[in-house]
Design a protein around this motif. Structure first.
Motif, mmCIF file in Angstrom:
data_model
loop_
_atom_site.group_PDB
_atom_site.id
_atom_site.type_symbol
_atom_site.label_atom_id
_atom_site.label_comp_id
_atom_site.label_asym_id
_atom_site.label_seq_id
_atom_site.Cartn_x
_atom_site.Cartn_y
_atom_site.Cartn_z
ATOM 1 N N ILE A 13 -33.300 9.944 -9.643
ATOM 2 C CA ILE A 13 -32.656 8.726 -9.148
ATOM 3 C C ILE A 13 -31.608 9.041 -8.091
ATOM 4 O O ILE A 13 -31.616 8.494 -6.991
ATOM 5 C CB ILE A 13 -32.005 7.936 -10.305
ATOM 6 C CG1 ILE A 13 -33.063 7.491 -11.314
ATOM 7 C CG2 ILE A 13 -31.221 6.739 -9.777
ATOM 8 C CD1 ILE A 13 -32.485 6.832 -12.565
ATOM 9 N N LYS A 14 -30.703 9.984 -8.432
ATOM 10 C CA LYS A 14 -29.597 10.263 -7.509
ATOM 11 C C LYS A 14 -28.879 11.538 -7.928
ATOM 12 O O LYS A 14 -28.990 12.003 -9.067
ATOM 13 C CB LYS A 14 -28.592 9.105 -7.504
ATOM 14 C CG LYS A 14 -27.985 8.814 -8.870
ATOM 15 C CD LYS A 14 -27.087 7.589 -8.848
ATOM 16 C CE LYS A 14 -26.567 7.271 -10.263
ATOM 17 N NZ LYS A 14 -25.683 6.083 -10.285
ATOM 18 N N HIS A 36 -30.810 9.547 -17.523
ATOM 19 C CA HIS A 36 -30.780 10.894 -18.095
ATOM 20 C C HIS A 36 -29.998 11.799 -17.151
ATOM 21 O O HIS A 36 -30.391 12.018 -16.011
ATOM 22 C CB HIS A 36 -32.223 11.385 -18.241
ATOM 23 C CG HIS A 36 -32.375 12.806 -18.681
ATOM 24 N ND1 HIS A 36 -32.810 13.155 -19.937
ATOM 25 C CD2 HIS A 36 -32.182 13.983 -18.016
ATOM 26 C CE1 HIS A 36 -32.878 14.478 -20.033
ATOM 27 N NE2 HIS A 36 -32.509 14.998 -18.880
ATOM 28 N N ASN A 37 -28.879 12.323 -17.616
ATOM 29 C CA ASN A 37 -28.031 13.150 -16.759
ATOM 30 C C ASN A 37 -28.190 14.627 -17.088
ATOM 31 O O ASN A 37 -28.233 15.023 -18.244
ATOM 32 C CB ASN A 37 -26.567 12.728 -16.874
ATOM 33 C CG ASN A 37 -26.037 12.857 -18.288
ATOM 34 O OD1 ASN A 37 -25.679 13.945 -18.744
ATOM 35 N ND2 ASN A 37 -25.962 11.719 -18.998
ATOM 36 N N THR A 38 -28.281 15.430 -16.051
ATOM 37 C CA THR A 38 -28.311 16.885 -16.182
ATOM 38 C C THR A 38 -27.247 17.447 -15.256
ATOM 39 O O THR A 38 -27.263 17.163 -14.053
ATOM 40 C CB THR A 38 -29.689 17.450 -15.797
ATOM 41 O OG1 THR A 38 -30.663 16.951 -16.717
ATOM 42 C CG2 THR A 38 -29.691 18.963 -15.839
ATOM 43 N N ILE A 39 -26.331 18.226 -15.802
ATOM 44 C CA ILE A 39 -25.250 18.766 -14.978
ATOM 45 C C ILE A 39 -25.505 20.238 -14.680
ATOM 46 O O ILE A 39 -26.201 20.935 -15.415
ATOM 47 C CB ILE A 39 -23.867 18.556 -15.634
ATOM 48 C CG1 ILE A 39 -23.710 19.398 -16.910
ATOM 49 C CG2 ILE A 39 -23.646 17.077 -15.927
ATOM 50 C CD1 ILE A 39 -22.293 19.366 -17.481
ATOM 51 N N LYS A 58 -35.862 16.727 -22.945
ATOM 52 C CA LYS A 58 -36.696 15.532 -22.865
ATOM 53 C C LYS A 58 -37.938 15.858 -22.035
ATOM 54 O O LYS A 58 -37.866 15.963 -20.800
ATOM 55 C CB LYS A 58 -35.929 14.367 -22.227
ATOM 56 C CG LYS A 58 -34.583 14.074 -22.898
ATOM 57 C CD LYS A 58 -34.723 13.734 -24.364
ATOM 58 C CE LYS A 58 -33.373 13.470 -25.032
ATOM 59 N NZ LYS A 58 -33.495 13.280 -26.486
ATOM 60 N N PRO A 59 -39.094 16.029 -22.674
ATOM 61 C CA PRO A 59 -40.300 16.442 -21.941
ATOM 62 C C PRO A 59 -40.672 15.503 -20.797
ATOM 63 O O PRO A 59 -41.177 15.959 -19.763
ATOM 64 C CB PRO A 59 -41.380 16.451 -23.029
ATOM 65 C CG PRO A 59 -40.637 16.650 -24.310
ATOM 66 C CD PRO A 59 -39.334 15.931 -24.128
ATOM 67 N N GLN A 60 -40.424 14.210 -20.971
ATOM 68 C CA GLN A 60 -40.792 13.265 -19.911
ATOM 69 C C GLN A 60 -39.956 13.457 -18.654
ATOM 70 O O GLN A 60 -40.348 13.039 -17.562
ATOM 71 C CB GLN A 60 -40.682 11.816 -20.413
ATOM 72 C CG GLN A 60 -39.271 11.358 -20.746
ATOM 73 C CD GLN A 60 -38.889 11.641 -22.184
ATOM 74 O OE1 GLN A 60 -39.318 12.640 -22.772
ATOM 75 N NE2 GLN A 60 -38.074 10.766 -22.759
ATOM 76 N N VAL A 61 -38.797 14.092 -18.801
ATOM 77 C CA VAL A 61 -37.942 14.385 -17.653
ATOM 78 C C VAL A 61 -38.133 15.831 -17.201
ATOM 79 O O VAL A 61 -38.214 16.121 -16.012
ATOM 80 C CB VAL A 61 -36.453 14.128 -17.985
ATOM 81 C CG1 VAL A 61 -35.571 14.463 -16.778
ATOM 82 C CG2 VAL A 61 -36.241 12.685 -18.418
ATOM 83 N N GLY A 62 -38.163 16.725 -18.160
ATOM 84 C CA GLY A 62 -38.317 18.140 -17.846
ATOM 85 C C GLY A 62 -37.027 18.920 -17.879
ATOM 86 O O GLY A 62 -37.010 20.119 -17.554
ATOM 87 N N THR A 63 -35.932 18.256 -18.264
ATOM 88 C CA THR A 63 -34.646 18.947 -18.392
ATOM 89 C C THR A 63 -33.983 18.532 -19.703
ATOM 90 O O THR A 63 -34.398 17.566 -20.353
ATOM 91 C CB THR A 63 -33.668 18.601 -17.250
ATOM 92 O OG1 THR A 63 -33.246 17.231 -17.373
ATOM 93 C CG2 THR A 63 -34.289 18.818 -15.884
ATOM 94 N N TYR A 111 -31.798 11.146 -13.724
ATOM 95 C CA TYR A 111 -33.231 10.893 -13.752
ATOM 96 C C TYR A 111 -33.521 9.634 -14.557
ATOM 97 O O TYR A 111 -32.771 9.270 -15.474
ATOM 98 C CB TYR A 111 -33.975 12.066 -14.402
ATOM 99 C CG TYR A 111 -33.766 13.393 -13.716
ATOM 100 C CD1 TYR A 111 -34.537 13.760 -12.617
ATOM 101 C CD2 TYR A 111 -32.795 14.281 -14.169
ATOM 102 C CE1 TYR A 111 -34.350 14.980 -11.992
ATOM 103 C CE2 TYR A 111 -32.602 15.511 -13.546
ATOM 104 C CZ TYR A 111 -33.376 15.852 -12.457
ATOM 105 O OH TYR A 111 -33.190 17.065 -11.842
ATOM 106 N N ASP A 112 -34.622 8.982 -14.212
ATOM 107 C CA ASP A 112 -35.077 7.832 -14.996
ATOM 108 C C ASP A 112 -35.451 8.318 -16.395
ATOM 109 O O ASP A 112 -36.237 9.249 -16.554
ATOM 110 C CB ASP A 112 -36.282 7.180 -14.315
ATOM 111 C CG ASP A 112 -36.698 5.894 -15.008
ATOM 112 O OD1 ASP A 112 -37.308 5.989 -16.093
ATOM 113 O OD2 ASP A 112 -36.421 4.815 -14.464
#
Length: 416
Positions: free
Chosen positions: A249-250, A188-191, A169-174, A241-242
């Motif tokens: 976010i957290k 948006h979750n990244t593990i 997702k380019p708007q997040v970067g991950t 991430y938002d």
């Protein structure tokens, strides 16, 4: 007479110096000289043979879509799971077979590796379920292509890398690791596990795929480096991430003890992942960073260098161990050590050998009790799943680490 005394004195001095040299050599001997990697690889080969014999039914027929996943505490045979897009561990058993073929040269093992690997081809034609496509395809087809140069394997990897990239997702970067869990985590979750799947993107970009795939991997690594770690370089399992703005976010856990604890396998994924990112970019930012991530892991290890499942579980020393984390880190450290000349590289290599030495004892090897390689891994402790079990990804990274050590001892590049 004086000359004879001098000769005797010189001979005595030489004898003392020789003895001193032996003592110094012994003092400098690391655990590497006491660890017999060939014996450990022979053991793995025997266990692979045992597993294959059990996977064949009485008529010699094998269901090549059923992959060994775990042997739970108290059991003595593999629980197998169907190779589907949801079964994230399905690529490890074919990978184990490719590694065993690399060591043994046994053409029958190669044939079995080919058949199990082919059961995963459908993933190159299937929309991404989640980030685990790297585990599924690069451990199987990646090793297969490395050893055979089969052009069909190469195309499967390239196609799957393109599929994995759809999660970026380019708007997040991950990459979005778990699309199914956006609501659960609130964004948006990244593990941390996702770091391992970057290797397939880097490889594809260098081997005929879209060069943009490497840009995705770098963006993912950079944002993870910025937000996925605490000031002491311990890691969150999940960064949220938002979805619209990409703002952090957290940081939370999913498989660790607590949001602020150091889940052992998560930190292991970070050590391995950033070692790969440095290899592929040669950007010293990553080399500096991965040392900090590694050092906090190493300084908190128990005496036998095999971590508890979470470094902050208050039940320690009665908490479960996680051999799988030790295997992942041992493999990564053997590579990382080659990028660091001098004492630091030697220290990392020695730590990896200490891990493999412990893992290769009766305390951790399954031996005759079951056909897996290792005991005492922990899958998902909060869900009470795969606790104190043999798990296929522990075996995969164990044999990978052994082969890497063998190459180093032979003066070959650590990556075969």
């Amino acid at each position: 007479m004086l000359r004879n005394k001098r000769i005797k004195s010189d001979m005595k001095t030489k004898t003392l110096l020789a003895a001193l040299g032996v003592c110094l050599l012994s003092a400098c001997t690391t655990t590497e000289n006491k660890f017999h990697v060939g014996e450990a690889l022979d053991y793995c080969n025997r266990q692979v043979e045992r597993t294959l014999s059990r996977l064949h039914d009485t008529n010699g027929v094998v269901d090549y879509t059923m992959m060994p996943r775990n042997i739970l505490n108290g059991q003595n045979d593999w629980n197998c799971r169907k190779a589907t897009k949801e079964e994230w561990c399905a690529g490890f058993w074919p990978g184990v077979l490719w590694y065993d073929y690399e060591y043994s040269g046994d053409k029958r093992i190669k044939e079995e590796a080919e058949k199990f690997t082919s059961s995963l081809e459908f993933l190159s034609r299937t929309p991404a379920f989640d980030h685990d496509l790297g585990f599924l395809i690069f451990c199987s087809y990646g090793n297969g292509y490395r050893l055979t140069q089969n052009p069909v394997y190469k195309q499967v990897i390239l196609d799957t890398a393109d599929t994995l990239a759809t999660l970026f997702k380019p708007q997040v970067g991950t990459m979005l690791s778990w699309p199914r869990n956006v609501e659960l985590f609130g964004g948006h979750n990244t593990i941390m596990d996702n770091m391992i799947n970057l290797e397939m993107l880097f490889w594809a970009a260098k081997n005929g795929g879209n060069p943009y795939l490497a840009d995705i991997a770098i963006s993912h690594a950079d944002k993870t480096m910025k937000y996925h770690f605490r000031p002491d370089y311990t890691s969150y399992h999940v960064a949220v991430y938002d979805t619209l703005t990409g703002d952090f976010i957290k940081g939370v856990t999913h498989q660790g003890y607590a949001d602020n604890s150091m889940w052992a396998r998560g930190q292991a994924w970070a050590v391995y992942g950033y070692t790969v990112v440095y290899r592929e970019t040669k950007d010293c930012r990553y080399l500096d960073f991965v040392q900090k991530v590694t050092d906090v892991y190493l300084k908190n290890l128990p005496e036998d260098y095999v971590p508890y499942w979470d470094f902050n579980d208050p039940a320690i020393p009665d908490a479960p161990r996680d051999a799988s984390a030790a295997c992942v880190v041992a493999s990564a450290l053997l590579e990382l050590s080659t990028y660091l000349p001098g004492d630091k590289g030697e220290r990392y290599r020695d730590a990896a050998i200490k891990m493999l030495t412990s893992l290769s004892t009766d305390n951790y090897q399954c031996g005759e009790a079951s056909p897996a390689f290792l005991l005492h891994s922990t899958g998902h402790r909060p869900a009470n799943s795969e606790i104190d079990a043999s798990i296929i990804y522990a075996d995969y990274y164990y044999i990978e680490a052994l082969l890497r050590l063998k190459r180093l001892q032979e003066g070959k590049p650590v990556i075969g």
